[in-house]
Design an enzyme around this catalytic site. Structure first.
Site, PDB file in Angstrom:
ATOM      1  N   LYS A  22       0.831  -1.211   0.000  1.00 17.84           N
ATOM      2  CA  LYS A  22       0.000   0.000   0.000  1.00 17.84           C
ATOM      3  C   LYS A  22       0.863   1.258   0.000  1.00 17.84           C
ATOM      4  CE  LYS A  22      -1.578   1.666   4.060  1.00 17.84           C
ATOM      5  NZ  LYS A  22      -1.307   3.105   4.249  1.00 17.84           N
ATOM      6  N   ASN A  23       1.889   1.272   0.861  1.00 19.18           N
ATOM      7  CA  ASN A  23       2.690   2.488   1.003  1.00 19.18           C
ATOM      8  C   ASN A  23       3.616   2.734  -0.184  1.00 19.18           C
ATOM      9  OD1 ASN A  23       1.415   2.947   3.374  1.00 19.18           O
ATOM     10  ND2 ASN A  23       3.183   2.528   4.704  1.00 19.18           N
ATOM     11  N   CYS A 116      -3.488  12.852  13.567  1.00 15.70           N
ATOM     12  CA  CYS A 116      -4.077  11.539  13.341  1.00 15.70           C
ATOM     13  C   CYS A 116      -3.891  10.708  14.604  1.00 15.70           C
ATOM     14  CB  CYS A 116      -3.512  10.884  12.090  1.00 15.70           C
ATOM     15  SG  CYS A 116      -2.070   9.910  12.295  1.00 15.70           S
ATOM     16  N   ARG A 121       1.925  14.411  13.523  1.00 15.13           N
ATOM     17  CA  ARG A 121       2.326  14.244  12.120  1.00 15.13           C
ATOM     18  C   ARG A 121       2.319  15.544  11.305  1.00 15.13           C
ATOM     19  NH1 ARG A 121      -0.011   8.624   9.887  1.00 15.13           N
ATOM     20  NH2 ARG A 121       1.888   8.677   8.673  1.00 15.13           N
ATOM     21  N   ASP A 305       5.350   0.314  11.797  1.00 19.22           N
ATOM     22  CA  ASP A 305       4.091  -0.272  11.325  1.00 19.22           C
ATOM     23  C   ASP A 305       3.920  -1.748  11.713  1.00 19.22           C
ATOM     24  OD1 ASP A 305       3.439   2.150  10.242  1.00 19.22           O
ATOM     25  OD2 ASP A 305       3.749   1.570   8.152  1.00 19.22           O
ATOM     26  N   ARG A 398      -8.313  -0.146   5.200  1.00 24.16           N
ATOM     27  CA  ARG A 398      -7.415   0.828   4.564  1.00 24.16           C
ATOM     28  C   ARG A 398      -6.156   0.141   4.051  1.00 24.16           C
ATOM     29  NH1 ARG A 398      -5.572   5.351   8.141  1.00 24.16           N
ATOM     30  NH2 ARG A 398      -4.457   5.654   6.200  1.00 24.16           N
TER      31      ARG A 398
HETATM   32  C1  UD1 Z   1       5.000   6.749   6.259  1.00 25.95           C
HETATM   33  C2  UD1 Z   1       4.042   5.569   6.148  1.00 25.95           C
HETATM   34  C3  UD1 Z   1       3.619   5.090   7.545  1.00 25.95           C
HETATM   35  C4  UD1 Z   1       4.861   4.775   8.386  1.00 25.95           C
HETATM   36  C5  UD1 Z   1       5.814   5.969   8.395  1.00 25.95           C
HETATM   37  C6  UD1 Z   1       7.130   5.669   9.111  1.00 25.95           C
HETATM   38  C7  UD1 Z   1       2.820   5.968   4.108  1.00 25.95           C
HETATM   39  C8  UD1 Z   1       1.529   6.321   3.458  1.00 25.95           C
HETATM   40  N1  UD1 Z   1       2.847   6.012   5.439  1.00 25.95           N
HETATM   41  O1  UD1 Z   1       4.311   7.823   6.877  1.00 25.95           O
HETATM   42  O2  UD1 Z   1       2.824   3.922   7.387  1.00 25.95           O
HETATM   43  O3  UD1 Z   1       4.452   4.494   9.710  1.00 25.95           O
HETATM   44  O4  UD1 Z   1       6.131   6.353   7.041  1.00 25.95           O
HETATM   45  O5  UD1 Z   1       7.764   4.589   8.512  1.00 25.95           O
HETATM   46  O6  UD1 Z   1       3.778   5.633   3.440  1.00 25.95           O
HETATM   47  N2  UD1 Z   1       7.520  14.325  10.578  1.00 25.95           N
HETATM   48  C9  UD1 Z   1       7.636  15.675  10.882  1.00 25.95           C
HETATM   49  N3  UD1 Z   1       7.499  16.569   9.860  1.00 25.95           N
HETATM   50  C10 UD1 Z   1       7.253  16.188   8.577  1.00 25.95           C
HETATM   51  C11 UD1 Z   1       7.152  14.814   8.282  1.00 25.95           C
HETATM   52  C12 UD1 Z   1       7.284  13.913   9.307  1.00 25.95           C
HETATM   53  O7  UD1 Z   1       7.842  16.043  12.034  1.00 25.95           O
HETATM   54  O8  UD1 Z   1       7.136  17.067   7.700  1.00 25.95           O
HETATM   55  C13 UD1 Z   1       7.673  13.321  11.658  1.00 25.95           C
HETATM   56  C14 UD1 Z   1       6.403  12.488  11.857  1.00 25.95           C
HETATM   57  O9  UD1 Z   1       5.486  13.133  12.696  1.00 25.95           O
HETATM   58  C15 UD1 Z   1       6.962  11.214  12.442  1.00 25.95           C
HETATM   59  C16 UD1 Z   1       8.317  11.081  11.736  1.00 25.95           C
HETATM   60  O10 UD1 Z   1       8.631  12.382  11.241  1.00 25.95           O
HETATM   61  O11 UD1 Z   1       7.163  11.365  13.814  1.00 25.95           O
HETATM   62  C17 UD1 Z   1       8.344  10.104  10.583  1.00 25.95           C
HETATM   63  O12 UD1 Z   1       7.274  10.387   9.708  1.00 25.95           O
HETATM   64  P1  UD1 Z   1       7.318  10.053   8.165  1.00 25.95           P
HETATM   65  O13 UD1 Z   1       8.494   9.178   7.869  1.00 25.95           O
HETATM   66  O14 UD1 Z   1       7.208  11.319   7.394  1.00 25.95           O
HETATM   67  O15 UD1 Z   1       5.989   9.208   7.995  1.00 25.95           O
HETATM   68  P2  UD1 Z   1       4.929   9.286   6.827  1.00 25.95           P
HETATM   69  O16 UD1 Z   1       5.614   9.489   5.532  1.00 25.95           O
HETATM   70  O17 UD1 Z   1       3.832  10.216   7.193  1.00 25.95           O
END
Ligand code: UD1
Length: 425
Positions: A22-23, A116, A121, A305, A398
């Site tokens: 999915k991701n 969320c 996030r 995850d 989902r």
């Molecule tokens: C993706 C995956 C999710 C997985 C996560 C970590 C998808 C759709 N989702 O989520 O299933 O759990 O990677 O492997 O692919 N952060 C910030 N600022 C930002 C972006 C992130 O502070 O602009 C923080 C987040 O709150 C979190 C950490 O960085 O604490 C990692 O998040 P991130 O790797 O960005 O996760 P996602 O891409 O949202």
């Protein structure tokens, strides 16, 4: 609303086939916005999140079809450049269209995703990357407005690790002028899959699979056919199912290179995990589950995850296990539900759950709070004595394609049902 009923106690035996991740599919769909040509993705499961991304792309003007496991996107008539609140609030990965819209059309208006269930996030790292590439960003009425006067310009982006941010940066940078260097890029297999697909479309990305990506911008990209990487989280979930029921499963399309750390943890807990042909054979037959400690980290470390699912297994392991969650600040919503089933877990500080193994779990009505938490509750239900009813399983839909059917095919006593009088919402 649908619910799932599980009667625990059956040892699972047989084969489960894992589909595309999915991701990986979600950013791949977004990257189809970068070309006029048709993009064909193979091995794509039917999931609610993929339907949501389909709605986002159709809203923008793309043609999307999903038949069997082939998903086609054609973005040759894009007429809108916004992703509305209704869709982004449903699934934050809708935000992944920011990079390609900006890269190709030099404009995007995307709703802020909001918080969320697993944490706040934020999206500051995504916006930082777009600004580094020359975009002007403003936030108005709950929307991010991003524009650039002409093509984005390659630059150095130094990230704090972010999976989605790295994907957005890559998709914005491929059509920029000059070279972009992404330092401290996420190296999750789904990021690597996106980079590979972009290269197959004519992009020039080097360092694929590492934490330093170099993108030499090109004028245009073309269509391609791309087979999506298998879902390592789905695979890990079924591996835990084999262990927690003391069964034996062959998980087709699961590969150690995608989930070495998970396999290592499961082996430490007493399971046999063996790579065989095109999959993993996982057995918990006759094994005594033993406690262990896990710390969630970026790939190739233990994935956040999979934390909830492995915690379900720890509930029945001899001794005391710990789970330290380093990626998200609020990812223990499943703990209280597992406790309702008889688990002995308490949270220490904000980041660590201490799990003392118990002899048995007992079935109970429980509430799913997020996608992977739902999977953990199903797994606990498979091992619990008696009946477990899992509410709010829309979270499960989902990210898992027909989970209950797959588990039933290997011997689980599990059904999806809708209580009489409950209307679809
Ligand atoms: C993706 C995956 C999710 C997985 C996560 C970590 C998808 C759709 N989702 O989520 O299933 O759990 O990677 O492997 O692919 N952060 C910030 N600022 C930002 C972006 C992130 O502070 O602009 C923080 C987040 O709150 C979190 C950490 O960085 O604490 C990692 O998040 P991130 O790797 O960005 O996760 P996602 O891409 O949202």
């Amino acid at each position: 609303m649908d619910k799932i009923r599980v009667i625990g106690g059956n040892a699972l035996k047989g084969t489960i086939v894992v589909k595309g991740a999915k991701n990986a599919v979600l950013p791949l769909m977004a990257c189809a916005l970068l070309t006029d040509d048709e993009m064909v993705f193979e091995n794509v499961p039917h999931l609610a999140d993929i339907n949501t991304m389909t709605q986002v792309l159709r809203h923008l003007g793309a043609d999307v079809t999903h038949e069997n496991e082939t998903l086609r996107v054609r973005a040759n008539a894009i007429r809108n450049f916004d992703a509305p609140y209704e869709l982004v609030s449903k699934m934050r990965a809708s935000f992944w269209v920011l990079g390609p819209l900006l890269g190709r059309f030099h404009q995007a208006k995307i709703s802020l995703p909001g918080g969320c269930a697993i944490g706040t996030r934020p999206i500051d790292r995504h916006l930082y990357a777009m600004e580094r590439l020359g975009a002007q960003i403003s936030i108005q009425n709950g929307y991010v407005q991003a524009t650039s006067s002409g093509r984005l310009k390659g630059n150095k982006i130094i990230f704090q690790p972010t999976v989605g941010g790295t994907m957005n940066a890559l998709m914005a940078a491929v059509l920029a002028t000059g070279t972009t260097e992404i330092v401290n890029a996420a190296a999750e297999p789904e990021v690597t899959d996106l980079a590979r697909c972009l290269n197959q479309m004519g992009a020039k990305i080097s360092g694929v699979g590492t934490r330093r990506l170099l993108v030499e911008g090109v004028d245009s990209l073309h269509g391609t056919t791309y087979k999506v990487v298998p879902d390592r989280i789905e695979a890990a979930t079924y591996a835990v199912a084999a262990g927690i029921t003391h069964g034996e499963l062959y998980i087709e399309n699961a590969h150690l290179y995608l989930m070495e750390d998970v396999a290592f943890v499961l082996s430490r807990m007493g399971l046999d995990v063996i790579e065989k042909d095109n999959g993993l054979f996982v057995s918990g037959k006759n094994c005594e589950l033993v406690a262990t400690d896990i710390v969630t980290e970026e790939f190739p470390g233990f994935p956040t995850d999979c934390q909830a699912q492995v915690m379900a297994l720890m509930c029945l392991a001899k001794g005391t296990s710990t789970v330290t969650e380093n990626i998200f600040e609020n990812r223990f919503m499943h703990v209280q539900e597992l406790v309702r089933m008889g688990a002995n877990i308490h949270i220490q500080g904000t980041r660590t759950a201490v799990v003392r193994g118990v002899d048995h779990l007992s079935g109970a009505p429980v509430m799913a709070s997020d996608l992977r938490a739902s999977a953990a509750l199903v797994l606990a239900g498979l091992a619990a004595e008696g009946e477990t009813i899992i509410n709010r399983i829309y979270h499960l839909d989902r990210g898992y394609d027909r989970l209950e059917e797959k588990l039933r095919s290997v011997g689980a006593d599990i059904v999806r049902f809708r209580p009489i009088g409950d209307e679809e919402i």
